[in-house]
Design an enzyme around this catalytic site. Structure first.
Site, PDB file in Angstrom:
ATOM      1  CD  GLU A  94      -2.643  -1.086   2.589  1.00 37.85           C
ATOM      2  OE1 GLU A  94      -3.168  -2.109   2.662  1.00 37.85           O
ATOM      3  OE2 GLU A  94      -2.308  -0.105   3.507  1.00 37.85           O
ATOM      4  CB  CYS A 107       2.080   7.331   3.724  1.00 34.88           C
ATOM      5  SG  CYS A 107       2.443   5.877   5.069  1.00 34.88           S
ATOM      6  CB  CYS A 114       5.642  -5.598   9.443  1.00 31.32           C
ATOM      7  SG  CYS A 114       6.750  -4.862  10.548  1.00 31.32           S
ATOM      8  CB  CYS A 118       2.827  -3.285  16.269  1.00 29.61           C
ATOM      9  SG  CYS A 118       4.561  -2.696  16.472  1.00 29.61           S
ATOM     10  CB  CYS A 121       0.152  -2.769  13.312  1.00 29.64           C
ATOM     11  SG  CYS A 121       0.691  -2.236  11.716  1.00 29.64           S
ATOM     12  N   GLY A 162       5.636  -2.340   6.840  1.00 26.39           N
ATOM     13  CA  GLY A 162       6.850  -2.712   7.030  1.00 26.39           C
ATOM     14  C   GLY A 162       7.681  -1.888   7.993  1.00 26.39           C
ATOM     15  CD  GLU A 163      11.183  -0.721  11.801  1.00 25.47           C
ATOM     16  OE1 GLU A 163      10.226  -0.430  12.400  1.00 25.47           O
ATOM     17  OE2 GLU A 163      12.072  -0.079  11.495  1.00 25.47           O
ATOM     18  CB  SER A 194       8.077   6.020  10.693  1.00 20.54           C
ATOM     19  OG  SER A 194       7.341   5.675  11.785  1.00 20.54           O
ATOM     20  CB  SER A 217       6.154   3.766  16.477  1.00 27.07           C
ATOM     21  OG  SER A 217       5.968   4.059  15.170  1.00 27.07           O
ATOM     22  CG  LEU A 218       7.270   6.416  23.103  1.00 26.86           C
ATOM     23  CD1 LEU A 218       8.566   5.641  23.097  1.00 26.86           C
ATOM     24  CD2 LEU A 218       7.462   7.789  23.532  1.00 26.86           C
ATOM     25  CG  ASN A 293      -7.734   4.079  11.319  1.00 32.24           C
ATOM     26  OD1 ASN A 293      -8.843   4.092  11.434  1.00 32.24           O
ATOM     27  ND2 ASN A 293      -7.072   4.750  10.354  1.00 32.24           N
ATOM     28  CB  CYS A 337       0.176   1.169   7.566  1.00 33.53           C
ATOM     29  SG  CYS A 337       0.918   0.163   8.734  1.00 33.53           S
TER      30      CYS A 337
HETATM   31  N1  SAH Z   1       7.267   0.079  11.278  1.00 33.90           N
HETATM   32  C1  SAH Z   1       7.294   1.575  11.306  1.00 33.90           C
HETATM   33  C2  SAH Z   1       6.592   2.004  10.050  1.00 33.90           C
HETATM   34  C3  SAH Z   1       5.308   1.700   9.796  1.00 33.90           C
HETATM   35  S1  SAH Z   1       4.017   1.927  11.055  1.00 33.90           S
HETATM   36  C4  SAH Z   1       7.029   2.078  12.519  1.00 33.90           C
HETATM   37  O1  SAH Z   1       6.543   1.312  13.599  1.00 33.90           O
HETATM   38  O2  SAH Z   1       7.114   3.229  12.947  1.00 33.90           O
HETATM   39  C5  SAH Z   1       3.849   3.346  10.646  1.00 33.90           C
HETATM   40  C6  SAH Z   1       2.920   4.428  12.003  1.00 33.90           C
HETATM   41  O3  SAH Z   1       1.662   3.610  11.946  1.00 33.90           O
HETATM   42  C7  SAH Z   1       3.423   3.861  13.412  1.00 33.90           C
HETATM   43  O4  SAH Z   1       3.551   5.036  14.138  1.00 33.90           O
HETATM   44  C8  SAH Z   1       2.204   2.801  13.824  1.00 33.90           C
HETATM   45  O5  SAH Z   1       2.285   3.248  15.095  1.00 33.90           O
HETATM   46  C9  SAH Z   1       1.039   3.454  12.934  1.00 33.90           C
HETATM   47  N2  SAH Z   1      -0.287   2.763  13.189  1.00 33.90           N
HETATM   48  C10 SAH Z   1      -0.076   1.321  12.821  1.00 33.90           C
HETATM   49  N3  SAH Z   1      -1.370   0.790  12.904  1.00 33.90           N
HETATM   50  C11 SAH Z   1      -2.193   1.911  13.349  1.00 33.90           C
HETATM   51  C12 SAH Z   1      -3.560   1.971  13.633  1.00 33.90           C
HETATM   52  N4  SAH Z   1      -4.399   0.949  13.441  1.00 33.90           N
HETATM   53  N5  SAH Z   1      -3.902   3.158  14.006  1.00 33.90           N
HETATM   54  C13 SAH Z   1      -3.257   4.163  13.835  1.00 33.90           C
HETATM   55  N6  SAH Z   1      -1.940   4.152  13.758  1.00 33.90           N
HETATM   56  C14 SAH Z   1      -1.333   3.124  13.460  1.00 33.90           C
END
Ligand code: SAH
Length: 354
Positions: A94, A107, A114, A118, A121, A162-163, A194, A217-218, A293, A337
């Site tokens: 995507e 983006c 990935c 997480c 996600c 992805g990371e 990110s 992403s904290l 989301n 994502c």
């Molecule tokens: N792996 C990387 C980049 C991809 S995720 C990372 O972790 O930063 C990109 C961003 O989307 C991250 O900040 C993640 O926390 C956020 N994200 C993933 N799923 C989400 C969701 N369902 N709602 C809102 N943000 C989300």
């Protein structure tokens, strides 16, 4: 000749000039080709109309374009467009284009799926399928540039699937490519990587001298909570992450952006704010708060508008740094994502259910 065809995106201008000298004695055609590709975003030799038909045939015999195919485009009422892209091996990724009057941001994805798992996600549900190649990474940037033309792409964020730091070499190679004088001349300071917090990757990036921006992403500054939603925290816990980021800041110009997904009844109370304050206190940074989301059948909850405002105000009172609220753009088109690919793959019965 056909077996030796080269991906034109990887041919340097010098090599193109050499080839053209040998093939036709017309080295200036290299400038025309680069102009078509990197200024007009034309990815088909037959459409390069100021180049002679004969020359176009020679080019077609020796070079090819290798770009992902646009499978579907979903348009949100707010202008956000989400692209489902098909790769050569029929995998999907995507890409999301987010326009506003001042900026046109894309983006992009760095992997199919990935490995970081997480819990909130959609991409995580796929597991890691494979890394994207340099060409697939570049391809996303070129495709979106074509879509935007005559407007210019202004910002690139690696926040899709992805990371990016788990596909370090290809991501960095793609950034060097778009930066180069002969190609897009895209300034790395308008590129953000990110990461979920891959410490070795952040350390490597600190030494690159590339001047790109870093977002982390904290999502929680409490170790136990972060462990729960981001398994990477068990490998690279918060205190080590913090030291890494302090070191990163010494070597680069930009403030770090922390992304913080707001999950109702999980990471939004006073103790979370206190932990956040302690964590970010001495790092020069800004915080981007994002309402979670909803994803498939995951049981997390998104906060209400009232809860978001309350959290934001409390953060603002307690932390002396910039807090921005990322409006969940494109919510009506599954812009978080991985959602679209997960749905698509569900349809193909790949064995995971969202
Ligand atoms: N792996 C990387 C980049 C991809 S995720 C990372 O972790 O930063 C990109 C961003 O989307 C991250 O900040 C993640 O926390 C956020 N994200 C993933 N799923 C989400 C969701 N369902 N709602 C809102 N943000 C989300």
């Amino acid at each position: 000749m056909a077996e030796d065809k080269k991906n034109i995106l990887f041919v340097s201008k010098e090599d193109l000039v050499l080839f053209l000298k040998r093939a036709s004695g017309k080295p200036f055609v290299a400038t025309q080709i680069n102009n078509w590709i990197y200024n007009k975003f034309v990815f088909d030799f037959d459409s390069m109309l100021n180049i002679s038909k004969n020359m176009r045939e020679i080019l077609k015999q020796n070079f090819f374009f290798d770009l992902p195919k646009i499978e579907t485009i979903q348009k949100s009422f707010d202008g956000t467009k989400k692209y489902l892209l098909k790769l050569k091996d029929d995998m999907f990724i995507e890409m999301v284009m987010i326009p506003n009057p001042k900026k046109k941001t894309v983006c992009i994805s760095s992997q199919v799926g990935c490995a970081r798992n997480c819990k909130f996600c959609a991409t995580a549900k796929l597991g890691l399928i494979r890394n994207l190649t340099v060409s697939e990474t570049l391809g996303q940037i070129l495709l979106v540039s074509k879509e935007l033309f005559p407007y210019k792409l202004t910002n690139i964020v690696f926040m899709g699937m992805g990371e990016p730091l788990d596909n370090y070499e290809n991501v960095l190679q793609a950034i060097r490519f778009i930066k180069s004088e002969d190609r897009l001349r895209f300034s790395p300071r308008r590129v953000t990587i990110s990461t979920s917090g891959v410490i070795p990757g952040i350390n490597k990036l600190a030494e690159e001298n590339l001047n790109i921006k870093l977002a982390v992403s904290l999502n929680s500054a409490v170790n136990e909570k972060r462990n729960e939603i981001m398994p990477i925290n068990k490998t690279y816990p918060l205190d080590e992450l913090k030291n890494t980021l302090l070191n990163f800041r010494k070597k680069t110009n930009f403030r770090i952006t922390f992304e913080y997904i707001m999950i109702k009844n999980f990471n939004m109370d006073n103790s979370d704010i206190k932990a956040l304050r302690k964590f970010v206190g001495d790092i020069s940074c800004k915080i981007n708060i994002i309402p979670w989301n909803p994803v498939g059948n995951l049981t997390f909850k998104s906060p209400s508008k009232y809860e978001i405002d309350e959290f934001r105000n409390k953060l603002q009172e307690n932390l002396n740094i910039a807090i921005t609220l990322r409006n969940s753009r494109g919510q009506d088109i599954d812009a978080a994502c991985g959602q679209l690919v997960a749905k698509k793959c569900q349809g193909r019965d790949n064995g995971f259910i969202l």
